[in-house]
Write an enzyme that holds these catalytic residues in place. Sequence first.
Site, mmCIF file in Angstrom:
data_model
loop_
_atom_site.group_PDB
_atom_site.id
_atom_site.type_symbol
_atom_site.label_atom_id
_atom_site.label_comp_id
_atom_site.label_asym_id
_atom_site.label_seq_id
_atom_site.Cartn_x
_atom_site.Cartn_y
_atom_site.Cartn_z
ATOM 1 N N CYS A 1 48.870 40.448 43.882
ATOM 2 C CA CYS A 1 49.886 39.491 43.411
ATOM 3 C C CYS A 1 50.951 40.215 42.595
ATOM 4 C CB CYS A 1 49.230 38.384 42.592
ATOM 5 S SG CYS A 1 48.232 38.997 41.239
ATOM 6 N N TYR B 1 36.531 41.901 43.022
ATOM 7 C CA TYR B 1 37.345 40.890 42.326
ATOM 8 C C TYR B 1 37.297 39.582 43.142
ATOM 9 C CZ TYR B 1 39.396 45.275 40.531
ATOM 10 O OH TYR B 1 39.600 46.533 40.009
HETATM 11 C C1 LIG Z 1 43.499 37.427 41.957
HETATM 12 S S1 LIG Z 1 41.921 36.826 41.511
HETATM 13 C C2 LIG Z 1 41.141 36.883 43.062
HETATM 14 C C3 LIG Z 1 40.123 35.832 43.304
HETATM 15 C C4 LIG Z 1 39.628 35.623 44.730
HETATM 16 N N1 LIG Z 1 39.593 36.811 45.523
HETATM 17 C C5 LIG Z 1 40.392 34.503 45.403
HETATM 18 O O1 LIG Z 1 41.096 34.748 46.392
HETATM 19 O O2 LIG Z 1 40.271 33.358 44.956
HETATM 20 C C6 LIG Z 1 41.278 38.204 40.627
HETATM 21 C C7 LIG Z 1 39.871 38.026 40.105
HETATM 22 O O3 LIG Z 1 39.427 39.257 39.515
HETATM 23 C C8 LIG Z 1 38.594 38.966 38.402
HETATM 24 N N2 LIG Z 1 38.494 40.215 37.610
HETATM 25 C C9 LIG Z 1 39.356 40.716 36.689
HETATM 26 N N3 LIG Z 1 38.986 41.940 36.289
HETATM 27 C C10 LIG Z 1 37.851 42.244 36.979
HETATM 28 C C11 LIG Z 1 37.012 43.401 37.040
HETATM 29 N N4 LIG Z 1 37.238 44.489 36.298
HETATM 30 N N5 LIG Z 1 35.973 43.374 37.882
HETATM 31 C C12 LIG Z 1 35.706 42.281 38.657
HETATM 32 N N6 LIG Z 1 36.468 41.162 38.638
HETATM 33 C C13 LIG Z 1 37.533 41.151 37.824
HETATM 34 C C14 LIG Z 1 39.258 37.782 37.776
HETATM 35 O O4 LIG Z 1 38.366 37.060 36.968
HETATM 36 C C15 LIG Z 1 39.720 36.989 39.018
HETATM 37 O O5 LIG Z 1 38.739 36.071 39.424
#
Ligand SMILES: C[S@@+](CC[C@H](N)C(=O)[O-])C[C@H]1O[C@@H](n2cnc3c(N)ncnc32)[C@H](O)[C@@H]1O
Length: 461
Positions: free
Chosen positions: A416, A320
């Site tokens: 979060c 993610y």
């Molecule tokens: C809380 S953000 C974290 C972003 C990054 N780690 C940061 O600190 O900026 C969660 C991220 O997970 C992505 N996401 C959601 N579901 C996902 C999945 N099944 N597999 C991979 N990424 C996913 C979202 O698009 C988002 O960018």
Amino acid sequence: MKNNIPVEKNKEYILEITGTGFKGEGVAKVENYTIFVPEALEGEKVKVRIVKVNKNFGFGKLIDFEVKSKDRVEPICSIYNKCGGCQLQHYSYHKQLDFKRQRVVDAIKRIGKIDIKDEGIKDTIGMEDPYRYRNKVQMPVREEGGKIKIGFYKSRSHDVVEVKECFIQEKVADKAIYVIKEWMEKYNISAYNEKKNKGLLKHIMVRKAFKNNDETMIVLVTNSKTIPYKDELIESIRENIPTITSIIHNINTKNTNVILGQKCVTLWGKDYITDYIGKFKFNISPLSFFQVNPTQTEVLYNKALEFADLKGNELVFDAYCGTGTISLFLSENCREVYGVEIIKEAIDNAKINAKQNNIHNAKFIVGKSEEEIPKLIDQGKLPDVIVVDPPRKGCDEKLLKSISKTNASKIVYVSCDPGTLARDLGLLDNLGYKTEKVQPVDMFPMTSHVETIVLLTKENQ
Ligand SMILES: C[S@@+](CC[C@H](N)C(=O)[O-])C[C@H]1O[C@@H](n2cnc3c(N)ncnc32)[C@H](O)[C@@H]1O
């Protein structure tokens, strides 16, 4: 008393606040019936008018105090109780930090059923100055009684509360509201009407770089392909906001809750602003995800680095990964890092970010973490450390199961949402990963949002 409910709608009661809800609201009990009282604090005795009665719980409006808490402070913002943006401005900052830690403690013990000593859950890391911390604001533009309103939605509604000054945003956002409103009034520019899907200006977004000469971007989201009197607007923005480096038109003609459309046209200046987290440089375009509190992001990422405790030869997975910010932070201290993210544009950004920071050992993959990480493992890539930073709904169970088969010695979990974090820590506990350290970090002062970073270690290694 109706259907055994011990209170009546529109009647007033004196209540003792004996607990705190998820959003920081006070909780009172009348004969075991729960009443939520927004803006009341635990330990207070308050006069309340009952405004809603459900079968199992009700809501009261705070009218007066009999006993006030020592933790109560005067909210800094005059529209605090109308706007839905902040929930904790009436808490002293110290009390806000305690509330956030307690939410994590409760979730980990009740939902995760994790056996961790109280000292293992650290005090929330707060900010020296918990105001004006946001680098991005998005505000709806509406018209009411012939008057333009730019501001925020009231809690649980799409009515806009007009904002002149917001104390958690950068000051430049206040200025942008003023300039855009003046331009709309002067040239009779219409505001969007959600019900009719008519009117021109839907939202404004303002982004500011905290560590790069205050570079500022203003985005106008419209329900039209063109903007009338745009040269006049550009001139006025440039005259009034000297730090402006980018004025963007975002087109969103769909009647949807999604704020930004996919098409952006640069009206003036650059297509992006540039900012730094630590020493790493990031280009931030209108559609890019970027953490909104850059000061605390650095604190959070440094904690990730500390928990990962890399020696230089490790293979790391960053599930993610968004635009790869954590991957880049870790890359210098490990052999190789793989970031996995579902949004292609974020991965495009991650690759650019790696390149412009001269990082060659970070690889990025578009796809679901729960599908791509098992594939990497099948290819023989066995990680030493795994970082996960999922959205609110937490990690997919498939991902946690596949991680647990790898013998990775550490998992660093960034979350979060304390509820889904606790659920996943419980699952990981059953899969052999012990919750070692839990650190709440205050990324969103004045609001009830809670960010936590956790170190888990593999048992029997
Ligand atoms: C809380 S953000 C974290 C972003 C990054 N780690 C940061 O600190 O900026 C969660 C991220 O997970 C992505 N996401 C959601 N579901 C996902 C999945 N099944 N597999 C991979 N990424 C996913 C979202 O698009 C988002 O960018």
